[in-house]
Design a protein around this motif. Sequence first.
Motif, short mmCIF file in Angstrom:
data_model
loop_
_atom_site.label_atom_id
_atom_site.label_comp_id
_atom_site.label_asym_id
_atom_site.label_seq_id
_atom_site.Cartn_x
_atom_site.Cartn_y
_atom_site.Cartn_z
N GLN A 3 -4.33 -29.04 7.87
CA GLN A 3 -3.13 -28.23 8.04
C GLN A 3 -3.34 -27.26 9.19
O GLN A 3 -4.39 -26.63 9.30
CB GLN A 3 -2.80 -27.47 6.75
CG GLN A 3 -2.43 -28.38 5.60
CD GLN A 3 -2.05 -27.61 4.35
OE1 GLN A 3 -2.22 -26.39 4.27
NE2 GLN A 3 -1.53 -28.32 3.36
N VAL A 5 -1.57 -24.06 11.43
CA VAL A 5 -0.56 -23.02 11.43
C VAL A 5 -0.67 -22.22 12.72
O VAL A 5 -1.70 -21.59 12.98
CB VAL A 5 -0.70 -22.09 10.22
CG1 VAL A 5 0.37 -21.01 10.26
CG2 VAL A 5 -0.60 -22.87 8.92
N GLU A 6 0.38 -22.26 13.52
CA GLU A 6 0.40 -21.53 14.79
C GLU A 6 1.00 -20.15 14.60
O GLU A 6 1.85 -19.93 13.73
CB GLU A 6 1.21 -22.28 15.85
CG GLU A 6 0.75 -23.70 16.12
CD GLU A 6 1.61 -24.72 15.41
OE1 GLU A 6 1.77 -25.83 15.96
OE2 GLU A 6 2.12 -24.42 14.31
N SER A 7 0.59 -19.24 15.45
CA SER A 7 1.15 -17.91 15.47
C SER A 7 0.95 -17.31 16.85
O SER A 7 0.18 -17.83 17.65
CB SER A 7 0.51 -17.01 14.40
OG SER A 7 -0.87 -16.84 14.64
N CYS A 22 -4.11 -20.85 16.43
CA CYS A 22 -3.92 -21.99 15.53
C CYS A 22 -5.02 -21.96 14.49
O CYS A 22 -6.20 -22.08 14.83
CB CYS A 22 -3.96 -23.30 16.32
SG CYS A 22 -3.89 -24.78 15.28
N SER A 25 -7.16 -25.85 8.53
CA SER A 25 -7.67 -25.86 7.17
C SER A 25 -9.03 -26.54 7.07
O SER A 25 -9.70 -26.43 6.04
CB SER A 25 -6.68 -26.55 6.23
OG SER A 25 -6.48 -27.90 6.60
N TYR A 95 2.94 -26.34 20.20
CA TYR A 95 2.42 -26.97 19.00
C TYR A 95 0.91 -27.13 19.06
O TYR A 95 0.36 -27.52 20.09
CB TYR A 95 3.03 -28.36 18.81
CG TYR A 95 4.52 -28.37 18.59
CD1 TYR A 95 5.05 -28.30 17.30
CD2 TYR A 95 5.40 -28.45 19.66
CE1 TYR A 95 6.42 -28.32 17.09
CE2 TYR A 95 6.77 -28.46 19.47
CZ TYR A 95 7.27 -28.39 18.18
OH TYR A 95 8.63 -28.41 17.98
N GLY A 110 0.98 -28.82 13.97
CA GLY A 110 1.48 -27.63 13.34
C GLY A 110 2.99 -27.58 13.44
O GLY A 110 3.63 -28.49 13.99
N GLN A 111 3.57 -26.53 12.93
CA GLN A 111 5.03 -26.41 12.91
C GLN A 111 5.61 -25.91 14.22
O GLN A 111 6.81 -26.02 14.45
CB GLN A 111 5.46 -25.48 11.76
CG GLN A 111 5.36 -23.99 12.06
CD GLN A 111 3.94 -23.47 12.11
OE1 GLN A 111 2.99 -24.13 11.71
NE2 GLN A 111 3.78 -22.25 12.62
N THR A 113 5.35 -22.78 17.52
CA THR A 113 5.69 -21.38 17.70
C THR A 113 6.43 -21.22 19.02
O THR A 113 6.03 -21.80 20.04
CB THR A 113 4.43 -20.48 17.65
OG1 THR A 113 4.82 -19.11 17.72
CG2 THR A 113 3.47 -20.79 18.78
#
Length: 119
Positions: A3, A5-7, A22, A25, A95, A110-111, A113
């Motif tokens: 998994q 997750v970007e921010s 990023c 997991s 991404y 990832g989803q 940002t």
Amino acid sequence: QVQLVESGGGLVQAGGSLRLSCAASASTFRINVMGWYRQAPGKQQRELVATISSGDSTNYADSVKGRFTISRDNVKNKVYLKMNSLKPEDTAVYYCNAVGAVPFRYDYWGQGTQVTVSS
């Protein structure tokens, strides 16, 4: 599965800087290649921005060479993209990507940002 997750995205003026993060997991040192791709407004395909291998070999798109830096922190299981001297042309959804082959071949995303650079 891995998994991602970007921010760190946001709105900045041309010439400004941002650092994308990023979080993975899985242990990043076990992932063959991690990278950043972006999809600009009006474009149907994501383009490569930068990649970093498990051996710390890096690759950059010509359009970002000298301005962006990809790095990895295997302790925190994170990959970063430091973006300097941002241009309006850098506006896109960014991404995070992870590609590996053990135990099976995988390609995770990832989803995304949003990065918006104003002129």
